[in-house]
Design a protein around this motif. Structure first.
Motif, PDB file in Angstrom:
ATOM      1  N   LYS A  59       0.817  -1.214   0.000  1.00  0.00           N
ATOM      2  CA  LYS A  59       0.000   0.000   0.000  1.00  0.00           C
ATOM      3  C   LYS A  59       0.853   1.266   0.000  1.00  0.00           C
ATOM      4  O   LYS A  59       0.403   2.313  -0.463  1.00  0.00           O
ATOM      5  N   ALA A  60       2.084   1.176   0.511  1.00  0.00           N
ATOM      6  CA  ALA A  60       2.955   2.348   0.566  1.00  0.00           C
ATOM      7  C   ALA A  60       3.599   2.662  -0.788  1.00  0.00           C
ATOM      8  O   ALA A  60       4.136   3.744  -0.986  1.00  0.00           O
ATOM      9  N   LEU A  61       3.521   1.720  -1.736  1.00  0.00           N
ATOM     10  CA  LEU A  61       4.124   1.928  -3.054  1.00  0.00           C
ATOM     11  C   LEU A  61       3.221   2.787  -3.938  1.00  0.00           C
ATOM     12  O   LEU A  61       2.014   2.840  -3.741  1.00  0.00           O
ATOM     13  N   LYS A  62       3.827   3.419  -4.914  1.00  0.00           N
ATOM     14  CA  LYS A  62       3.051   4.104  -5.949  1.00  0.00           C
ATOM     15  C   LYS A  62       2.592   3.034  -6.937  1.00  0.00           C
ATOM     16  O   LYS A  62       3.299   2.052  -7.166  1.00  0.00           O
ATOM     17  N   PRO A  63       1.413   3.183  -7.552  1.00  0.00           N
ATOM     18  CA  PRO A  63       0.894   2.156  -8.463  1.00  0.00           C
ATOM     19  C   PRO A  63       1.883   1.729  -9.553  1.00  0.00           C
ATOM     20  O   PRO A  63       2.038   0.538  -9.822  1.00  0.00           O
ATOM     21  N   ALA A  64       2.582   2.682 -10.151  1.00  0.00           N
ATOM     22  CA  ALA A  64       3.507   2.341 -11.233  1.00  0.00           C
ATOM     23  C   ALA A  64       4.752   1.623 -10.719  1.00  0.00           C
ATOM     24  O   ALA A  64       5.459   0.974 -11.488  1.00  0.00           O
ATOM     25  N   ALA A  65       5.027   1.712  -9.414  1.00  0.00           N
ATOM     26  CA  ALA A  65       6.233   1.102  -8.854  1.00  0.00           C
ATOM     27  C   ALA A  65       6.022  -0.330  -8.382  1.00  0.00           C
ATOM     28  O   ALA A  65       6.987  -0.998  -8.013  1.00  0.00           O
ATOM     29  N   ARG A 104       1.294  -1.478 -20.239  1.00  0.00           N
ATOM     30  CA  ARG A 104      -0.171  -1.447 -20.131  1.00  0.00           C
ATOM     31  C   ARG A 104      -0.616  -0.409 -19.100  1.00  0.00           C
ATOM     32  O   ARG A 104      -1.589   0.311 -19.310  1.00  0.00           O
ATOM     33  N   ILE A 105       0.089  -0.338 -17.966  1.00  0.00           N
ATOM     34  CA  ILE A 105      -0.262   0.633 -16.923  1.00  0.00           C
ATOM     35  C   ILE A 105      -0.033   2.060 -17.423  1.00  0.00           C
ATOM     36  O   ILE A 105      -0.881   2.936 -17.244  1.00  0.00           O
ATOM     37  N   SER A 106       1.107   2.283 -18.067  1.00  0.00           N
ATOM     38  CA  SER A 106       1.427   3.643 -18.512  1.00  0.00           C
ATOM     39  C   SER A 106       0.527   4.115 -19.652  1.00  0.00           C
ATOM     40  O   SER A 106       0.364   5.313 -19.848  1.00  0.00           O
ATOM     41  N   ASP A 107      -0.082   3.195 -20.387  1.00  0.00           N
ATOM     42  CA  ASP A 107      -0.971   3.557 -21.488  1.00  0.00           C
ATOM     43  C   ASP A 107      -2.379   3.949 -21.028  1.00  0.00           C
ATOM     44  O   ASP A 107      -3.178   4.402 -21.829  1.00  0.00           O
ATOM     45  N   SER A 108      -2.688   3.732 -19.751  1.00  0.00           N
ATOM     46  CA  SER A 108      -4.060   3.966 -19.284  1.00  0.00           C
ATOM     47  C   SER A 108      -4.071   4.780 -17.991  1.00  0.00           C
ATOM     48  O   SER A 108      -3.538   4.333 -16.969  1.00  0.00           O
ATOM     49  N   GLU A 109      -4.711   5.926 -18.033  1.00  0.00           N
ATOM     50  CA  GLU A 109      -4.845   6.737 -16.818  1.00  0.00           C
ATOM     51  C   GLU A 109      -5.716   6.033 -15.783  1.00  0.00           C
ATOM     52  O   GLU A 109      -5.494   6.182 -14.584  1.00  0.00           O
ATOM     53  N   ASP A 110      -6.712   5.283 -16.252  1.00  0.00           N
ATOM     54  CA  ASP A 110      -7.569   4.550 -15.318  1.00  0.00           C
ATOM     55  C   ASP A 110      -6.763   3.521 -14.533  1.00  0.00           C
ATOM     56  O   ASP A 110      -6.963   3.341 -13.334  1.00  0.00           O
ATOM     57  N   LEU A 111      -5.849   2.813 -15.208  1.00  0.00           N
ATOM     58  CA  LEU A 111      -5.031   1.820 -14.508  1.00  0.00           C
ATOM     59  C   LEU A 111      -4.032   2.490 -13.565  1.00  0.00           C
ATOM     60  O   LEU A 111      -3.749   1.961 -12.486  1.00  0.00           O
ATOM     61  N   GLN A 112      -3.526   3.643 -13.940  1.00  0.00           N
ATOM     62  CA  GLN A 112      -2.586   4.374 -13.090  1.00  0.00           C
ATOM     63  C   GLN A 112      -3.246   4.836 -11.792  1.00  0.00           C
ATOM     64  O   GLN A 112      -2.578   5.023 -10.780  1.00  0.00           O
TER      65      GLN A 112
END
Length: 160
Positions: free
Chosen positions: A13-19, A59-67
């Motif tokens: 939970k402490a991580l950023k989504p992209a990390a 895939r994560i970087s291509d979508s703001e919703d996933l980020q």
């Protein structure tokens, strides 16, 4: 003392989504789980992790919703797809859908508190790959419908 890697809920939970996928502890956790599930050498599990980490990040970087999804849901989707031995590689026959959605986590009678989560779902091609790997089917290119009462005999040629 165990060499088990401690990947805890609070850590994730402490991580950023992209990390999430690039985190060293999560990478080691992924590799260890993959080796245990599929009985493969560390080099093969690491190669799978590295390839899928790059595909996942794309895939994560291509979508703001996933980020915008929670790190825990991103972690669970990443681990789930690794457990299926599917690929995050995008394309016209991709093996996994990453579906973002909203969920209300407020207790009943409390004001709404919405979070965004991602769920991994196999595509038809991914489902086919899973079933072939598990021995449930041999192929699914030319379907044959067998009804109750039909007599049939399985046939394979010299190529299997």
């Amino acid at each position: 003392m165990s060499n088990q890697i401690q990947v805890t809920t609070s850590y994730i939970k402490a991580l950023k989504p992209a990390a999430v996928a690039t985190d060293k502890a999560i990478g080691e956790h992924f590799v260890n789980k993959f080796m245990a599930m599929y009985r493969v050498p560390k080099e093969q599990a690491t190669a799978f992790y590295e390839r899928e980490k790059d595909n996942f990040l794309k895939r994560i970087s291509d979508s703001e919703d996933l980020q915008a999804c929670t790190p825990m849901s991103i972690f669970l989707a990443f681990m789930q797809v690794g457990g299926w031995q599917l690929s995050f590689e995008a394309g016209n026959q991709s093996e996994v859908y990453l579906i973002p959605g909203n969920r209300n986590i407020a207790a009943k009678g409390q004001p709404d508190h919405w979070i965004k989560e991602v769920v991994a779902q196999p595509t038809p091609w991914g489902e086919k790959k899973i079933r072939i790997q598990n021995g449930q089917i041999k192929e699914a290119a030319k379907p044959i419908i067998v009804c109750k009462g039909d007599l049939y005999e399985e046939y394979t040629d010299d190529n299997g």
